[in-house]
Every structure is written in C-alpha cells, then in structure tokens.
Write an enzyme that holds these catalytic residues in place. Structure first.
Site, PDB file in Angstrom:
ATOM      1  N   SER A 238     -59.633  11.254 -23.692  1.00 37.99           N
ATOM      2  CA  SER A 238     -59.671  12.129 -24.870  1.00 37.99           C
ATOM      3  C   SER A 238     -59.645  13.604 -24.501  1.00 37.99           C
ATOM      4  O   SER A 238     -59.125  14.423 -25.271  1.00 37.99           O
ATOM      5  CB  SER A 238     -60.917  11.825 -25.710  1.00 37.99           C
ATOM      6  OG  SER A 238     -60.879  10.508 -26.201  1.00 37.99           O
ATOM      7  N   HIS A 303     -64.429  15.432 -25.608  1.00 37.35           N
ATOM      8  CA  HIS A 303     -63.495  15.789 -26.684  1.00 37.35           C
ATOM      9  C   HIS A 303     -63.512  17.298 -26.939  1.00 37.35           C
ATOM     10  O   HIS A 303     -62.451  17.932 -27.067  1.00 37.35           O
ATOM     11  CB  HIS A 303     -63.870  15.063 -27.974  1.00 37.35           C
ATOM     12  CG  HIS A 303     -63.854  13.578 -27.882  1.00 37.35           C
ATOM     13  ND1 HIS A 303     -64.760  12.858 -27.141  1.00 37.35           N
ATOM     14  CD2 HIS A 303     -63.033  12.656 -28.463  1.00 37.35           C
ATOM     15  CE1 HIS A 303     -64.517  11.566 -27.257  1.00 37.35           C
ATOM     16  NE2 HIS A 303     -63.470  11.417 -28.055  1.00 37.35           N
TER      17      HIS A 303
END
Length: 364
Positions: A238, A303
């Site tokens: 991610s 993230h």
C-alpha cells in the site's frame, strides 16, 4: 545537419533567423511528421527575437526534448493547430490506446502530441508488471504454495519478508514487506490500483521515475510505522501504491482544466472510495483483537507514508513531464525533506526503542 547549419547559419552563431526557418519548413514541410511540423511552427511563432536555436531544431528532429526547447514553445503567443489529438480518426487499436494514456496522464495538448509521436513501447512498462507478478503471484503462489496469507494463518508472522519491530535490524524487511498481504481483499485491491494507475504512468514517465516514486513510498511507509506505530508489523504494498495513486490524483486536481480524461470526476471518486475503504479496513484491523497475541495486527501508517510521498515527490515528477528534475527547485526541497526524514527514522530506530523501553511483541 552540418551542411544545413552552414547554409542557414554561415556565421556559426548557433541560431537560424525565423525567416530562413520558415522557408526551410515550406520547402521540406511535406517530408516531416505533421505533429512535428506543428511544434516547429509553434516554436517559430513563440520566438520574439527573430531567431531559432539550431540545437532545438536538432533536438526535435532526433526526438530529444531539452528544457530550453520546451520553454521556448510554452512562452509567448504560440499558435497550435486547432485540431486536437482526440479528434483524429482512422487510428489503429494501439494508437488509440496510446492516445488514451496521453489524455489520462498529461494536462497539455502539446505534451500529449509529443508523447503520442515519440512513444514506441520500447521499453514496455516492465517495472509495474514485474513487481506485480513477483510480489503477488510468484512468491506467494510458488514458494508458499498459496496466493495470499490471511493474518489468521499460522505462517503469517513466520516468514523473512514482513517488517517486524523485533527484527528491524534486518534492513531488507523495510522493502520486502510488500510481498505479503493481510488477506485476499488487501491483495486484490492493491493489484487493481497498481496496474490501472501504475502501468499508464510508467508508459508516460518511464520506469526510472515511477519506480523511484513507488520505492520511496514503500520505504517511507515502513519507516513511518517504525516511528509512529512502533509495536506493529507491516505487510502489503500500500505504501508504494498509495504514492502512485495520490500523485496521479493530485496531478489531476492541480491541472483540472487541462485534463481531458473521460469521466475524470467519477474516476477520482471511485479511486478515493477504494482507497478509503482499504485504509478504513486497515485501521479496523489494526485495533481488532489479534489472532496471535501479544503481536498486534499490521499497522496502517504505511498508507499515510505513501500518500505523503505521492503528494510531494510524486507530484513534482508527474508535473514535469520530459524535463530535468535537477532544474526544479521544488524537487530539491521535497527530496531534501524526504532524505532528512529517512535519516531521522534510521536514528530513531537505532536509539529510540531502547530509550523508550517499549514492550515489543516477541519475535516470530
């Protein structure tokens, strides 16, 4: 080129007068690619000094594009053909695909035409395809005999790839954690975003630039976890995926009027919904009771590290299509900030864990 230079520049000044330049275009214009002829005319129209740099002409004819050449075109009242690339008919399937990629990623018509003319698919977008195959199928499918490990699987922590706070001295884990995913839904969403966004960006900007953004997002993600969520492991790509997607979305927002991609508002909404769903799932999973206490579930901070790389380094790389980043002041500022963060995180990992006397989960 040298006889031509001597004919139009007998004093060897490195410049050709715009009158001689226009006569040259009238004489040999039928032999040139229409798009290159259009750019040459724009170059002549934009010049207010009555002369054209001969090297810019050579760069265009040899498919090289210097920063001075691009600036010469963008300055002044350039005249471009009213027929846009999107209006051209009779294109093959591959030509339509290249045109579609140009309109998806580039905000200026002259950049889109330049990319359409010069793109040869050599080399192909090998980085994003390779990293997808290796990270998501080859390792998980061949070595582990399964395509994905759920976080409830007994082998979840017992591998040499994921980042674990007790094993942070093993430097490769700050990169190889992208090879593992916390469930099939985590894997699937990252694969889709990586291919749909990463491959077109690499086709336009090249493997070197896109791989830099991707790897920078991956490293920033694991380092962000080691600083802000010190007791949690990390899995998934991610960080790199969010760096690419956030850079692309930010580039669209900053050049909204120039982006001519179809349904751009709907596309942005779908991308943001997918990213928000995956991020929300990661937050929920992080605070959900672990299947293997006392080790918690993976952190979601990777993230955020990827997003920060995307809206800084990524935006600069995507905004400066075919220009030397070394000439961009903002690029150096963001790169310096990134390097400072990496150095800070390294020292943090060396000293902070022992100084704070944290209770880390046992090694797998």
């Amino acid at each position: 080129h040298f006889p031509l230079l001597y004919q139009f520049d007998p004093d060897n000044t490195g410049y050709i007068s715009t009158e001689k330049f226009r006569s040259l275009l009238q004489r040999h214009g039928s032999e040139l690619d229409p798009h290159k002829l259009e750019v040459l005319l724009a170059l002549a129209d934009s010049n207010s000094e009555g002369r054209i740099c001969y090297q810019d002409f050579v760069n265009l004819m040899s498919n090289k594009r210097s920063n001075s050449f691009r600036q010469a075109i963008l300055q002044g009242n350039r005249r471009l053909c009213s027929k846009a690339l999107l209006e051209e008919t009779g294109l093959s399937l591959s030509q339509r695909l290249i045109r579609h990629v140009a309109y998806e990623t580039l905000p200026r018509e002259i950049d889109r035409k330049w990319y359409y003319d010069s793109y040869t698919c050599c080399p192909p977008p090998w980085f994003m395809i390779t990293i997808t195959i290796v990270a998501f199928f080859l390792y998980n499918g061949v070595v582990l005999d399964r395509f994905v490990l759920q976080v409830t699987h007994p082998l979840y922590l017992k591998n040499t790839l994921l980042y674990h706070p007790q094993l942070r001295a093993q430097a490769w884990r700050y990169l190889t954690y992208i090879f593992m995913h916390a469930g099939i839904e985590h894997l699937g969403l990252n694969v889709v975003l990586q291919l749909l966004v990463g491959v077109p960006l690499e086709m336009v900007h090249g493997a070197a630039r896109i791989s830099f953004v991707y790897v920078a997002g991956v490293v920033a993600g694991s380092l962000a976890v080691s600083v802000a969520d010190m007791t949690a492991p990390v899995v998934g790509s991610s960080g790199g995926v969010y760096a690419l997607v956030s850079a692309h979305l930010a580039n669209i927002v900053m050049n909204w009027s120039g982006m001519k991609c179809q349904f751009k508002l709907l596309r942005m909404a779908v991308a943001l919904i997918c990213m928000s769903f995956e991020f929300g799932r990661a937050v929920w999973l992080r605070f959900h009771p672990s299947a293997y206490p006392p080790c918690p579930h993976p952190s979601f901070m990777a993230h955020l590290g990827g997003v920060m790389v995307g809206i800084t380094l990524g935006v600069i790389i995507l905004r400066n299509y075919e220009q030397r980043l070394q000439d961009q002041t903002l690029w150096w500022i963001f790169l310096s900030i990134y390097v400072i963060f990496v150095l800070f995180a390294i020292f943090w990992n060396i000293f902070a864990y022992s100084l704070l006397d944290l209770k880390l989960p046992p090694p797998p």
